[in-house]
Motif scaffolding. Structure first.
Motif, PDB file in Angstrom:
ATOM      1  N   UNK A   1    -114.701  73.896 -22.428  1.00  0.00           N
ATOM      2  CA  UNK A   1    -116.094  73.557 -22.248  1.00  0.00           C
ATOM      3  C   UNK A   1    -116.773  74.649 -21.427  1.00  0.00           C
ATOM      4  N   UNK A   2    -117.981  74.982 -21.794  1.00  0.00           N
ATOM      5  CA  UNK A   2    -118.737  75.981 -21.056  1.00  0.00           C
ATOM      6  C   UNK A   2    -119.295  75.364 -19.769  1.00  0.00           C
ATOM      7  N   UNK A   3    -119.741  76.220 -18.855  1.00  0.00           N
ATOM      8  CA  UNK A   3    -120.328  75.728 -17.603  1.00  0.00           C
ATOM      9  C   UNK A   3    -121.551  74.861 -17.860  1.00  0.00           C
ATOM     10  N   UNK A   4    -122.347  75.221 -18.866  1.00  0.00           N
ATOM     11  CA  UNK A   4    -123.531  74.427 -19.197  1.00  0.00           C
ATOM     12  C   UNK A   4    -123.114  73.029 -19.656  1.00  0.00           C
ATOM     13  N   UNK A   5    -122.083  72.958 -20.492  1.00  0.00           N
ATOM     14  CA  UNK A   5    -121.606  71.657 -20.975  1.00  0.00           C
ATOM     15  C   UNK A   5    -121.043  70.820 -19.826  1.00  0.00           C
ATOM     16  N   UNK A   6    -120.301  71.462 -18.895  1.00  0.00           N
ATOM     17  CA  UNK A   6    -119.764  70.733 -17.745  1.00  0.00           C
ATOM     18  C   UNK A   6    -120.908  70.170 -16.917  1.00  0.00           C
TER      19      UNK A   6
ATOM     20  N   UNK B   1    -123.941  69.457 -17.898  1.00  0.00           N
ATOM     21  CA  UNK B   1    -124.568  68.360 -18.640  1.00  0.00           C
ATOM     22  C   UNK B   1    -123.726  67.087 -18.518  1.00  0.00           C
ATOM     23  N   UNK B   2    -122.408  67.236 -18.574  1.00  0.00           N
ATOM     24  CA  UNK B   2    -121.509  66.087 -18.444  1.00  0.00           C
ATOM     25  C   UNK B   2    -121.628  65.472 -17.053  1.00  0.00           C
ATOM     26  N   UNK B   3    -121.704  66.309 -16.033  1.00  0.00           N
ATOM     27  CA  UNK B   3    -121.875  65.822 -14.660  1.00  0.00           C
ATOM     28  C   UNK B   3    -123.190  65.045 -14.539  1.00  0.00           C
ATOM     29  N   UNK B   4    -124.269  65.626 -15.062  1.00  0.00           N
ATOM     30  CA  UNK B   4    -125.579  64.971 -14.976  1.00  0.00           C
ATOM     31  C   UNK B   4    -125.586  63.643 -15.732  1.00  0.00           C
ATOM     32  N   UNK B   5    -124.965  63.623 -16.911  1.00  0.00           N
ATOM     33  CA  UNK B   5    -124.921  62.405 -17.724  1.00  0.00           C
ATOM     34  C   UNK B   5    -124.177  61.293 -16.991  1.00  0.00           C
TER      35      UNK B   5
ATOM     36  N   UNK C   1    -113.545  61.659 -30.739  1.00  0.00           N
ATOM     37  CA  UNK C   1    -113.592  60.493 -29.845  1.00  0.00           C
ATOM     38  C   UNK C   1    -114.533  60.711 -28.671  1.00  0.00           C
ATOM     39  N   UNK C   2    -115.056  59.613 -28.157  1.00  0.00           N
ATOM     40  CA  UNK C   2    -115.925  59.659 -26.986  1.00  0.00           C
ATOM     41  C   UNK C   2    -115.112  59.750 -25.709  1.00  0.00           C
ATOM     42  N   UNK C   3    -115.786  59.684 -24.563  1.00  0.00           N
ATOM     43  CA  UNK C   3    -115.108  59.794 -23.280  1.00  0.00           C
ATOM     44  C   UNK C   3    -114.001  58.761 -23.134  1.00  0.00           C
ATOM     45  N   UNK C   4    -112.855  59.244 -22.691  1.00  0.00           N
ATOM     46  CA  UNK C   4    -111.687  58.383 -22.551  1.00  0.00           C
ATOM     47  C   UNK C   4    -111.001  58.725 -21.234  1.00  0.00           C
ATOM     48  N   UNK C   5    -110.775  57.713 -20.428  1.00  0.00           N
ATOM     49  CA  UNK C   5    -110.238  57.869 -19.087  1.00  0.00           C
ATOM     50  C   UNK C   5    -108.885  57.181 -19.005  1.00  0.00           C
ATOM     51  N   UNK C   6    -107.946  57.784 -18.281  1.00  0.00           N
ATOM     52  CA  UNK C   6    -106.658  57.136 -18.071  1.00  0.00           C
ATOM     53  C   UNK C   6    -106.462  56.888 -16.579  1.00  0.00           C
ATOM     54  N   UNK C   7    -105.959  55.708 -16.260  1.00  0.00           N
ATOM     55  CA  UNK C   7    -105.580  55.364 -14.894  1.00  0.00           C
ATOM     56  C   UNK C   7    -104.056  55.336 -14.901  1.00  0.00           C
TER      57      UNK C   7
ATOM     58  N   UNK D   1    -119.146  64.722 -23.030  1.00  0.00           N
ATOM     59  CA  UNK D   1    -119.647  66.005 -23.538  1.00  0.00           C
ATOM     60  C   UNK D   1    -121.026  66.350 -22.992  1.00  0.00           C
ATOM     61  N   UNK D   2    -121.623  65.439 -22.248  1.00  0.00           N
ATOM     62  CA  UNK D   2    -122.941  65.694 -21.682  1.00  0.00           C
ATOM     63  C   UNK D   2    -124.083  65.316 -22.604  1.00  0.00           C
ATOM     64  N   UNK D   3    -123.788  65.088 -23.877  1.00  0.00           N
ATOM     65  CA  UNK D   3    -124.816  64.718 -24.851  1.00  0.00           C
ATOM     66  C   UNK D   3    -124.930  63.197 -25.000  1.00  0.00           C
ATOM     67  N   UNK D   4    -124.062  62.469 -24.306  1.00  0.00           N
ATOM     68  CA  UNK D   4    -124.091  61.013 -24.391  1.00  0.00           C
ATOM     69  C   UNK D   4    -123.244  60.441 -25.511  1.00  0.00           C
ATOM     70  N   UNK D   5    -122.379  61.266 -26.097  1.00  0.00           N
ATOM     71  CA  UNK D   5    -121.493  60.784 -27.154  1.00  0.00           C
ATOM     72  C   UNK D   5    -120.571  59.702 -26.596  1.00  0.00           C
ATOM     73  N   UNK D   6    -120.469  58.592 -27.310  1.00  0.00           N
ATOM     74  CA  UNK D   6    -119.599  57.477 -26.926  1.00  0.00           C
ATOM     75  C   UNK D   6    -118.717  57.111 -28.109  1.00  0.00           C
ATOM     76  N   UNK D   7    -117.714  56.299 -27.852  1.00  0.00           N
ATOM     77  CA  UNK D   7    -116.882  55.803 -28.951  1.00  0.00           C
ATOM     78  C   UNK D   7    -117.711  54.885 -29.830  1.00  0.00           C
TER      79      UNK D   7
END
Length: 165
Positions: free
Chosen positions: A1-6, A8-12, A67-73, A124-130
């Motif tokens: 991911x580019x710095x711009x994408x990171x 955007x992801x942080x802001x989202x 796939x959209x954002x996916x987190x593992x615990x 991804x910063x664009x709001x993509x979800x599953x």
């Protein structure tokens, strides 16, 4: 991911915080995780890690549907899928938990793991979800696969569930 994408992801992600600036400071200089409110921008469906990892693998098979954002615990053994907020749907299954409005989710920054939490697929910063239908189909297929594998695992166990060697 580019710095711009990171960025955007942080802001989202930070937009879901009560104080987005404090959220970003905590990610950069604090414990690395923040509590974000579910139900406004996204809900989270959590499942046992074995089921979730297999479902995510199934979703990666279609190169046109990332796939959209996916987190593992890692400590809890859970995988969380970020999907559109939906106050009406009822997700049913053994160990399935739907986290929506009125709930809070511990979230690390999208650019690094924090403690026991790690992004398998960062935002991804664009709001993509599953997509709920795609996620449901993958979970059904994964459940079927695990059901077929379960008898094999049971056959390998000896008395009192101990493995034979």
């Amino acid at each position: 991911m580019s710095n711009v994408m990171w960025q955007q992801a942080v802001e989202w992600l930070a937009a879901a915080a009560i104080d987005p600036q404090e959220c970003k400071r905590e990610w950069d200089h604090g414990t690395g995780t923040v509590l974000l409110e579910a139900g406004r921008f996204w809900d989270v469906l959590t499942v046992p890690d074995r089921l979730g990892l297999l479902a995510l693998d199934i979703m990666w098979r279609n190169p046109l549907d990332v796939p959209g954002p996916t987190l593992v615990d890692c400590a809890a053994g859970r995988v969380g899928f970020f999907l559109p907020p939906d106050p009406v749907s009822e997700w049913v299954g053994c160990g399935v938990r739907h986290v929506g409005r009125g709930s809070w989710v511990a979230v690390p920054p999208p650019y690094r793991p924090a403690g026991r939490l790690e992004w398998l697929v960062p935002p991804d910063g664009a709001g993509t979800l599953h997509t709920p239908g795609t996620l449901e189909a993958a979970l059904r297929e994964a459940t079927g696969t695990l059901a077929v594998l379960a008898p094999v695992s049971a056959e390998q166990a000896g008395p009192e569930g101990r493995e034979w060697r």
